[in-house]
Design a protein around this motif. Structure first.
Motif, PDB file in Angstrom:
ATOM      1  N   ASP A 187       0.833  -1.208   0.000  1.00  0.00           N
ATOM      2  CA  ASP A 187       0.000   0.000   0.000  1.00  0.00           C
ATOM      3  C   ASP A 187       0.867   1.256   0.000  1.00  0.00           C
ATOM      4  O   ASP A 187       0.571   2.227  -0.706  1.00  0.00           O
ATOM      5  CB  ASP A 187      -0.926   0.008   1.223  1.00  0.00           C
ATOM      6  N   ALA A 188       1.932   1.237   0.788  1.00  0.00           N
ATOM      7  CA  ALA A 188       2.820   2.400   0.845  1.00  0.00           C
ATOM      8  C   ALA A 188       3.518   2.591  -0.492  1.00  0.00           C
ATOM      9  O   ALA A 188       3.719   3.728  -0.941  1.00  0.00           O
ATOM     10  CB  ALA A 188       3.841   2.220   1.964  1.00  0.00           C
ATOM     11  N   TRP A 189       3.911   1.496  -1.136  1.00  0.00           N
ATOM     12  CA  TRP A 189       4.624   1.584  -2.419  1.00  0.00           C
ATOM     13  C   TRP A 189       3.699   2.075  -3.525  1.00  0.00           C
ATOM     14  O   TRP A 189       4.085   2.903  -4.349  1.00  0.00           O
ATOM     15  CB  TRP A 189       5.200   0.215  -2.778  1.00  0.00           C
ATOM     16  N   LEU A 190       2.456   1.594  -3.520  1.00  0.00           N
ATOM     17  CA  LEU A 190       1.518   1.985  -4.570  1.00  0.00           C
ATOM     18  C   LEU A 190       0.993   3.398  -4.374  1.00  0.00           C
ATOM     19  O   LEU A 190       0.601   4.058  -5.342  1.00  0.00           O
ATOM     20  CB  LEU A 190       0.345   0.998  -4.619  1.00  0.00           C
ATOM     21  N   GLY A 191       0.975   3.874  -3.129  1.00  0.00           N
ATOM     22  CA  GLY A 191       0.513   5.240  -2.881  1.00  0.00           C
ATOM     23  C   GLY A 191      -0.903   5.443  -3.382  1.00  0.00           C
ATOM     24  O   GLY A 191      -1.824   4.676  -3.054  1.00  0.00           O
ATOM     25  N   ASP A 192      -1.095   6.468  -4.230  1.00  0.00           N
ATOM     26  CA  ASP A 192      -2.432   6.785  -4.720  1.00  0.00           C
ATOM     27  C   ASP A 192      -2.710   6.150  -6.084  1.00  0.00           C
ATOM     28  O   ASP A 192      -3.552   6.623  -6.845  1.00  0.00           O
ATOM     29  CB  ASP A 192      -2.644   8.295  -4.789  1.00  0.00           C
ATOM     30  N   ASP A 193      -2.004   5.070  -6.399  1.00  0.00           N
ATOM     31  CA  ASP A 193      -2.231   4.352  -7.652  1.00  0.00           C
ATOM     32  C   ASP A 193      -3.700   3.918  -7.727  1.00  0.00           C
ATOM     33  O   ASP A 193      -4.181   3.198  -6.843  1.00  0.00           O
ATOM     34  CB  ASP A 193      -1.315   3.122  -7.702  1.00  0.00           C
ATOM     35  N   PRO A 194      -4.431   4.338  -8.753  1.00  0.00           N
ATOM     36  CA  PRO A 194      -5.862   4.014  -8.816  1.00  0.00           C
ATOM     37  C   PRO A 194      -6.141   2.525  -8.979  1.00  0.00           C
ATOM     38  O   PRO A 194      -7.266   2.081  -8.751  1.00  0.00           O
ATOM     39  CB  PRO A 194      -6.348   4.801 -10.044  1.00  0.00           C
ATOM     40  N   ARG A 195      -5.153   1.730  -9.322  1.00  0.00           N
ATOM     41  CA  ARG A 195      -5.367   0.292  -9.509  1.00  0.00           C
ATOM     42  C   ARG A 195      -5.053  -0.502  -8.250  1.00  0.00           C
ATOM     43  O   ARG A 195      -5.064  -1.741  -8.267  1.00  0.00           O
ATOM     44  CB  ARG A 195      -4.487  -0.211 -10.656  1.00  0.00           C
ATOM     45  N   ALA A 196      -4.796   0.181  -7.139  1.00  0.00           N
ATOM     46  CA  ALA A 196      -4.334  -0.493  -5.926  1.00  0.00           C
ATOM     47  C   ALA A 196      -5.329  -1.508  -5.382  1.00  0.00           C
ATOM     48  O   ALA A 196      -4.950  -2.416  -4.643  1.00  0.00           O
ATOM     49  CB  ALA A 196      -3.999   0.538  -4.849  1.00  0.00           C
ATOM     50  N   GLY A 197      -6.594  -1.396  -5.756  1.00  0.00           N
ATOM     51  CA  GLY A 197      -7.601  -2.332  -5.259  1.00  0.00           C
ATOM     52  C   GLY A 197      -7.786  -3.561  -6.118  1.00  0.00           C
ATOM     53  O   GLY A 197      -8.512  -4.492  -5.729  1.00  0.00           O
ATOM     54  N   ASP A 198      -7.149  -3.617  -7.271  1.00  0.00           N
ATOM     55  CA  ASP A 198      -7.285  -4.759  -8.171  1.00  0.00           C
ATOM     56  C   ASP A 198      -6.363  -5.885  -7.708  1.00  0.00           C
ATOM     57  O   ASP A 198      -5.150  -5.703  -7.641  1.00  0.00           O
ATOM     58  CB  ASP A 198      -6.943  -4.333  -9.598  1.00  0.00           C
ATOM     59  N   ALA A 200      -5.372  -8.840  -9.004  1.00  0.00           N
ATOM     60  CA  ALA A 200      -4.365  -9.347  -9.937  1.00  0.00           C
ATOM     61  C   ALA A 200      -3.204  -8.360 -10.052  1.00  0.00           C
ATOM     62  O   ALA A 200      -2.021  -8.746 -10.068  1.00  0.00           O
ATOM     63  CB  ALA A 200      -4.987  -9.615 -11.301  1.00  0.00           C
ATOM     64  N   TYR A 201      -3.550  -7.075 -10.110  1.00  0.00           N
ATOM     65  CA  TYR A 201      -2.518  -6.039 -10.184  1.00  0.00           C
ATOM     66  C   TYR A 201      -1.687  -6.024  -8.900  1.00  0.00           C
ATOM     67  O   TYR A 201      -0.453  -5.926  -8.943  1.00  0.00           O
ATOM     68  CB  TYR A 201      -3.177  -4.687 -10.416  1.00  0.00           C
ATOM     69  N   ARG A 202      -2.350  -6.144  -7.761  1.00  0.00           N
ATOM     70  CA  ARG A 202      -1.638  -6.154  -6.481  1.00  0.00           C
ATOM     71  C   ARG A 202      -0.658  -7.320  -6.409  1.00  0.00           C
ATOM     72  O   ARG A 202       0.473  -7.174  -5.919  1.00  0.00           O
ATOM     73  CB  ARG A 202      -2.625  -6.231  -5.311  1.00  0.00           C
ATOM     74  N   ALA A 203      -1.070  -8.490  -6.906  1.00  0.00           N
ATOM     75  CA  ALA A 203      -0.197  -9.654  -6.849  1.00  0.00           C
ATOM     76  C   ALA A 203       1.057  -9.429  -7.693  1.00  0.00           C
ATOM     77  O   ALA A 203       2.177  -9.759  -7.275  1.00  0.00           O
ATOM     78  CB  ALA A 203      -0.947 -10.891  -7.329  1.00  0.00           C
ATOM     79  N   ALA A 206       3.201  -6.802  -5.984  1.00  0.00           N
ATOM     80  CA  ALA A 206       3.851  -7.335  -4.782  1.00  0.00           C
ATOM     81  C   ALA A 206       5.107  -8.096  -5.166  1.00  0.00           C
ATOM     82  O   ALA A 206       6.145  -7.992  -4.495  1.00  0.00           O
ATOM     83  CB  ALA A 206       2.881  -8.244  -4.028  1.00  0.00           C
ATOM     84  N   GLU A 207       5.047  -8.851  -6.270  1.00  0.00           N
ATOM     85  CA  GLU A 207       6.238  -9.552  -6.750  1.00  0.00           C
ATOM     86  C   GLU A 207       7.314  -8.554  -7.176  1.00  0.00           C
ATOM     87  O   GLU A 207       8.503  -8.731  -6.877  1.00  0.00           O
ATOM     88  CB  GLU A 207       5.861 -10.461  -7.913  1.00  0.00           C
ATOM     89  N   ALA A 208       6.888  -7.496  -7.873  1.00  0.00           N
ATOM     90  CA  ALA A 208       7.841  -6.470  -8.300  1.00  0.00           C
ATOM     91  C   ALA A 208       8.477  -5.783  -7.089  1.00  0.00           C
ATOM     92  O   ALA A 208       9.687  -5.535  -7.067  1.00  0.00           O
ATOM     93  CB  ALA A 208       7.139  -5.449  -9.187  1.00  0.00           C
ATOM     94  N   MET A 209       7.670  -5.491  -6.069  1.00  0.00           N
ATOM     95  CA  MET A 209       8.186  -4.827  -4.878  1.00  0.00           C
ATOM     96  C   MET A 209       9.212  -5.704  -4.168  1.00  0.00           C
ATOM     97  O   MET A 209      10.286  -5.232  -3.773  1.00  0.00           O
ATOM     98  CB  MET A 209       7.049  -4.477  -3.920  1.00  0.00           C
ATOM     99  N   ARG A 210       8.896  -6.986  -4.024  1.00  0.00           N
ATOM    100  CA  ARG A 210       9.849  -7.884  -3.356  1.00  0.00           C
ATOM    101  C   ARG A 210      11.167  -7.941  -4.123  1.00  0.00           C
ATOM    102  O   ARG A 210      12.246  -7.995  -3.516  1.00  0.00           O
ATOM    103  CB  ARG A 210       9.232  -9.282  -3.214  1.00  0.00           C
ATOM    104  N   ALA A 211      11.075  -7.926  -5.448  1.00  0.00           N
ATOM    105  CA  ALA A 211      12.289  -7.988  -6.267  1.00  0.00           C
ATOM    106  C   ALA A 211      13.182  -6.775  -6.034  1.00  0.00           C
ATOM    107  O   ALA A 211      14.407  -6.904  -5.936  1.00  0.00           O
ATOM    108  CB  ALA A 211      11.925  -8.108  -7.740  1.00  0.00           C
ATOM    109  N   VAL A 212      12.586  -5.594  -5.932  1.00  0.00           N
ATOM    110  CA  VAL A 212      13.429  -4.401  -5.775  1.00  0.00           C
ATOM    111  C   VAL A 212      13.869  -4.188  -4.327  1.00  0.00           C
ATOM    112  O   VAL A 212      14.811  -3.432  -4.072  1.00  0.00           O
ATOM    113  CB  VAL A 212      12.721  -3.129  -6.318  1.00  0.00           C
TER     114      VAL A 212
END
Length: 297
Positions: A187-198, A200-203, A206-212
């Motif tokens: 949630d902190a990484w996505l901020g005000d991203d309008p797709r944050a509630g989707d 499939a997008y979150r999954a 989340a993988e991208a966040m763990r990678a970085v």
């Protein structure tokens, strides 16, 4: 024909370094090499995959040095050297010609590739791309990062790396790690991203966040390459170049697009009214890829 969901692969450059890629889209389509933003990885290619299929293009998204399993660079990070890496990757993939596209922090790397491999790069796309921010932004912006880059200017690569690594670990990454769990971090990484509630997008994100969050070297590489002086000539870019910017983008403002347009003879600047850094790439992916193919032809 049923399209695959794309494949991950690791390739070895001539000097022995590893570069990781995501190879998606239409495997029979014209190849476009995608540079994700900063900090981000080839995982973003999966986000682009459906648009690449729709546009009929093969999309090859890369991990720059230090991200994931891509070998970190020991020497001074360089935009032109990164461009030469992509040219070497294109040779490994047997690409006689290709286009490049870069979003945000990936933009400079795509333009650098076109400058160093003008014989094969047929079209260039820059989506809200970063510019030489030390020249174009207010001098008060990012004082700690400027201090790191001043060390680089003075030839102190070790000090510049250490300072940039400190910023990555103790400012950006530390802010996320203070969150109690992965969901809160996301949630902190996505901020005000309008797709944050989707979901499939979150999954995927989340993988991208763990990678970085696995390491610091990718973000250090990007920060020093972007800020440490642009070591290629914009005028060397011969391919048609499409620059897409939103006039509500505060992270990479239209001024960056105008800077590219002033220096690249073949450039066309497109400004989207009311669009910001997040919406510009997400809203127009298929159209942008199709426009690159049209420019190529």
């Amino acid at each position: 024909m049923v399209m695959s969901s794309g494949d991950d692969a690791s390739l070895t450059l001539p000097d022995g370094r590893i570069v990781e890629i995501f190879d998606g889209g239409d495997p029979s389509g014209p190849p476009i090499i995608h540079q994700p933003g900063t900090p981000n990885t080839r995982i973003m290619g999966r986000l682009w995959h459906p648009a690449a299929v729709a546009a009929g293009v093969r999309l090859i998204s890369v991990n720059r040095p230090g991200y994931g399993g891509s070998t970190p660079v020991v020497g001074r990070p360089s935009l032109s050297a990164a461009g030469r890496d992509i040219a070497a990757l294109a040779t490994l993939l047997n690409l006689e010609e290709y286009a490049v596209v870069g979003a945000s922090g990936g933009g400079p790397f795509s333009v650098a590739t076109a400058a160093v491999d003008p014989q094969r790069v047929r079209a260039v796309g820059v989506i809200a791309g970063a510019g030489p921010w030390r020249e174009l932004a207010d001098p008060s912006v990012e004082p700690e990062e400027r201090a790191c880059l001043a060390r680089l200017d003075d030839g102190d690569l070790v000090g510049a790396r250490a300072g940039m690594r400190h910023l990555v670990e103790n400012v950006w990454q530390a802010g996320l790690r203070r969150e109690p769990d992965d969901s809160a971090r996301l949630d902190a990484w996505l901020g005000d991203d309008p797709r944050a509630g989707d979901e499939a997008y979150r999954a995927l994100m989340a993988e991208a966040m763990r990678a970085v969050l696995e390491g610091t070297e990718g973000a250090v590489y990007d920060g020093l390459a972007h800020g440490g002086g642009w070591d290629f000539d914009l005028g060397a870019v011969r391919a048609p170049t499409l620059l897409w910017y939103g006039d509500a983008d505060e992270a990479c403002p239209v001024a960056y697009g105008r800077w590219y347009a002033d220096g690249i003879p073949t450039a066309e600047l497109v400004i989207f009214p009311g669009e910001d850094h997040l919406t510009i790439g997400d809203t127009h992916r298929s159209d942008m890829l199709a426009a690159l193919v049209t420019a190529w032809r």
